[in-house]
Each structure stands twice: as C-alpha cells, then as structure tokens.
Design a protein around this motif. Structure first.
Motif, PDB file in Angstrom:
ATOM      1  N   HIS A 145      -1.353  -8.493  -5.383  1.00  0.00           N
ATOM      2  CA  HIS A 145      -0.604  -9.751  -5.545  1.00  0.00           C
ATOM      3  C   HIS A 145       0.268 -10.078  -4.330  1.00  0.00           C
ATOM      4  O   HIS A 145       1.057 -11.024  -4.362  1.00  0.00           O
ATOM      5  N   GLY A 146       0.153  -9.288  -3.288  1.00  0.00           N
ATOM      6  CA  GLY A 146       0.950  -9.549  -2.088  1.00  0.00           C
ATOM      7  C   GLY A 146       2.449  -9.330  -2.291  1.00  0.00           C
ATOM      8  O   GLY A 146       3.278  -9.983  -1.645  1.00  0.00           O
ATOM      9  N   LEU A 147       2.810  -8.424  -3.180  1.00  0.00           N
ATOM     10  CA  LEU A 147       4.227  -8.167  -3.442  1.00  0.00           C
ATOM     11  C   LEU A 147       4.802  -7.204  -2.398  1.00  0.00           C
ATOM     12  O   LEU A 147       4.151  -6.244  -1.992  1.00  0.00           O
ATOM     13  N   ILE A 148       6.031  -7.470  -2.017  1.00  0.00           N
ATOM     14  CA  ILE A 148       6.787  -6.561  -1.146  1.00  0.00           C
ATOM     15  C   ILE A 148       7.393  -5.481  -2.043  1.00  0.00           C
ATOM     16  O   ILE A 148       7.799  -5.771  -3.169  1.00  0.00           O
ATOM     17  N   ILE A 176       5.166   5.987   2.730  1.00  0.00           N
ATOM     18  CA  ILE A 176       4.682   4.990   3.702  1.00  0.00           C
ATOM     19  C   ILE A 176       3.298   5.384   4.227  1.00  0.00           C
ATOM     20  O   ILE A 176       2.401   4.540   4.350  1.00  0.00           O
ATOM     21  N   ASN A 177       3.105   6.659   4.476  1.00  0.00           N
ATOM     22  CA  ASN A 177       1.805   7.114   4.974  1.00  0.00           C
ATOM     23  C   ASN A 177       0.713   7.025   3.910  1.00  0.00           C
ATOM     24  O   ASN A 177      -0.458   6.872   4.236  1.00  0.00           O
ATOM     25  N   ALA A 182       0.712  -1.492   2.797  1.00  0.00           N
ATOM     26  CA  ALA A 182       1.710  -2.127   1.924  1.00  0.00           C
ATOM     27  C   ALA A 182       2.905  -2.579   2.757  1.00  0.00           C
ATOM     28  O   ALA A 182       3.285  -1.918   3.726  1.00  0.00           O
ATOM     29  N   THR A 183       3.492  -3.700   2.358  1.00  0.00           N
ATOM     30  CA  THR A 183       4.738  -4.151   2.985  1.00  0.00           C
ATOM     31  C   THR A 183       5.894  -3.519   2.214  1.00  0.00           C
ATOM     32  O   THR A 183       6.068  -3.766   1.024  1.00  0.00           O
ATOM     33  N   ASN A 208       4.303  -1.764   8.961  1.00  0.00           N
ATOM     34  CA  ASN A 208       4.524  -2.727   7.866  1.00  0.00           C
ATOM     35  C   ASN A 208       5.819  -2.460   7.105  1.00  0.00           C
ATOM     36  O   ASN A 208       5.956  -2.837   5.946  1.00  0.00           O
ATOM     37  N   VAL A 209       6.734  -1.767   7.757  1.00  0.00           N
ATOM     38  CA  VAL A 209       7.969  -1.344   7.083  1.00  0.00           C
ATOM     39  C   VAL A 209       9.177  -2.029   7.720  1.00  0.00           C
ATOM     40  O   VAL A 209       9.236  -2.184   8.947  1.00  0.00           O
ATOM     41  N   TYR A 210      10.116  -2.416   6.854  1.00  0.00           N
ATOM     42  CA  TYR A 210      11.351  -3.085   7.281  1.00  0.00           C
ATOM     43  C   TYR A 210      12.549  -2.338   6.693  1.00  0.00           C
ATOM     44  O   TYR A 210      12.396  -1.572   5.745  1.00  0.00           O
ATOM     45  N   PHE A 211      13.709  -2.585   7.279  1.00  0.00           N
ATOM     46  CA  PHE A 211      14.920  -1.877   6.862  1.00  0.00           C
ATOM     47  C   PHE A 211      16.020  -2.881   6.569  1.00  0.00           C
ATOM     48  O   PHE A 211      16.300  -3.750   7.413  1.00  0.00           O
ATOM     49  N   ASP A 212      16.633  -2.769   5.372  1.00  0.00           N
ATOM     50  CA  ASP A 212      17.749  -3.675   5.108  1.00  0.00           C
ATOM     51  C   ASP A 212      19.085  -2.981   5.354  1.00  0.00           C
ATOM     52  O   ASP A 212      19.157  -1.757   5.463  1.00  0.00           O
TER      53      ASP A 212
END
Ligand code: ZN
Length: 279
Positions: A145-148, A176-177, A182-183, A208-212
């Motif tokens: 579904h393209g969910l983060i 992650i690996n 996946a985002t 594809n990984v981000y940090f808040d």
C-alpha cells in the motif's frame, strides 16, 4: 512549508480518563503512567500548529500492545485527518506480534487513508523489529500500500527515561536490512544510527531510511543537527517534535540557531517530508 513529522494525538475520552488504558496496555503504561506526561487531542494540536505556522503534522499513534486499543485510536486518527484534510497526515499502528489481526488492521487502515504505520514500540509490544517472521506479514501489506513505517528508536548508552526501550541501532539495522525496499523513518535520530553512516555499507543500507528529530532536546545538544548532516546529509532529516512533549518554540528555536543555509533549513523543516509524503 513546515511539517511536524512526529506528533502524537489521542481521543478526548482517553485524555480525560487514562486509567483503564494504563491498567491494560503495557506500552501506554510505560509512556503515560506519570500524570505529567501530557496527552493532546487533534484540535489542540491544530491550534498549536496555527500559532506556530506549522502547515502539516504527521499524526502518529503509539505502539499499543492491546489490539482493540490500536483499532480504537487508529479510528480517531483517521477521523481527525478527515476533519483537517490539509493539515493532518494519519499514521496508524498495529501490534505485529498479534499476527493476522495486525495484518488485517494494516489493510483496513490503508483503505481508510492511512499513509503510514507507527510509531512502533517493539520492546513494549513484545517482539523485535529484526525478527522477520513477525515483521514480514505486516511489512508485506505496508509496502503493497506504499505505507511509510515509523519506529521508535533509542540510544544504547546515556541516561534512562520513560519509554526509552531497547530499539537500538543494532536492532534497527537488522530490520532495515530485512526490508531494503521499505520506506522507514527511525524516530529520535535513530538512536544514533546515522552516525554509523560513516561506514559505506551502512550508508548504502540506509538509502530508503529517514531520521526524525522527535524529542531531540531531551537527548542531544543542538550539535546533533550538523553532526547528522555531516554523516548522512540533510535530505535524510525530518523535523519532528514528539508533540506535545517538545514545544514548537523550543525545537524551531534550535533549528533557527544553527545558522543553516536556507535550502538546508527548508529541506529539514518541510521539504524532505513533503517529498516523502508526495505533498
Ligand atoms: Zn518514540
């Protein structure tokens, strides 16, 4: 545009009486047993956003261990996003340890407009993110579904705090690996995972990984901002407060004080998040 990528909201009836939820839910009791740990509704959040010029907030749930609490609060988050369609982006949550029920709930939330899953609290929900047998079915639906997917993260060192947990860079890295396409958003600066992006293979794994930046002033000095930029690049950073834990005044003040070039500041405060959400 400023986007708060990590804001928590709860239904008014839980804000008014949290006791029955504390009694039954492991994660909620970890995080909100202290009456000083505030709960905020969607309306209160939007009021604060208006006051501080925040255009959009990603309203995340928390990793309830009890399935029916996931469903009940997901419904509130989805309904709130319908009430404030240009302001709130709904992220719903499940407990992946509960198998089919979790998978069905991801499917249901996606159909009702959820854009992501989170905030996962694996340590309190009773599984590990790097257990692919648990995470596989939920991730399959999320990716379809393209969910983060946004997860709590924590530092393997330093001071303890309510809800710190054990989701350290080692566990995050395994997760992650397992799901390279996946985002994934690792909250709270990924517990320090971006520092390891100085290792080429780790940097590659984080494509594809981000940090808040949620709760940042509780964890790090403001030097964390330029340090993470140097380690992995400003495109990977998403401004998030952990509302209502950290005020907009405090975190925006930190970002303003960094002396960043405008394009870096614009990216971190909203551009990176807008790209990720397709806004
Ligand atoms: Zn968290």
């Amino acid at each position: 545009m400023i986007i708060d990528f990590h804001a928590h909201i709860f239904p008014p009836h839980i804000q008014a009486n949290r006791a029955p939820y504390l009694a039954r839910d492991h994660t909620f009791s970890h995080l909100y047993s202290d009456p000083k740990a505030r709960l905020s509704t969607a309306d209160e959040l939007v009021e604060k956003m208006d006051a501080w010029g925040i255009q959009v907030a990603v309203t995340v749930n928390m990793g309830w261990s009890v399935h029916e609490f996931c469903v009940e609060t997901n419904d509130y988050i989805l309904e709130s996003a319908r009430r404030f369609p240009d302001r709130l982006v709904p992220f719903c949550v499940v407990n992946p340890a509960l198998g089919d029920r979790a998978v069905e709930e991801v499917e249901r939330c996606a159909m009702l407009g959820a854009r992501g899953i989170g905030e996962l609290h694996s340590y309190a929900q009773g599984y590990r993110l790097d257990d692919s047998k648990v995470m596989g079915p939920v991730m399959e639906v999320a990716q379809r579904h393209g969910l983060i997917v946004l997860t709590h993260s924590s530092e393997p060192v330093g001071h303890d705090y309510p809800g710190k947990g054990t989701v350290t860079p080692e566990q995050l890295s395994g997760f992650i690996n397992d799901f390279p396409d996946a985002t994934i958003v690792c909250a709270h600066w990924g517990g320090g995972l971006p520092f390891y992006a100085l290792m080429p293979e780790v940097r590659e794994s984080l494509k594809n990984v981000y940090f808040d930046t949620a709760a940042s002033p509780f964890l790090y000095t403001s030097q964390v901002f330029p340090t993470v930029v140097a380690a992995i690049g400003h495109e990977k950073i998403l401004f998030g407060t952990d509302y209502p834990l950290i005020s907009y005044k405090r975190l925006l003040g930190q970002v303003d004080g960094l002396g960043w070039p405008q394009h870096v500041k614009d990216g971190v405060l909203g551009g990176n998040g807008a790209r990720l959400l397709g806004l």
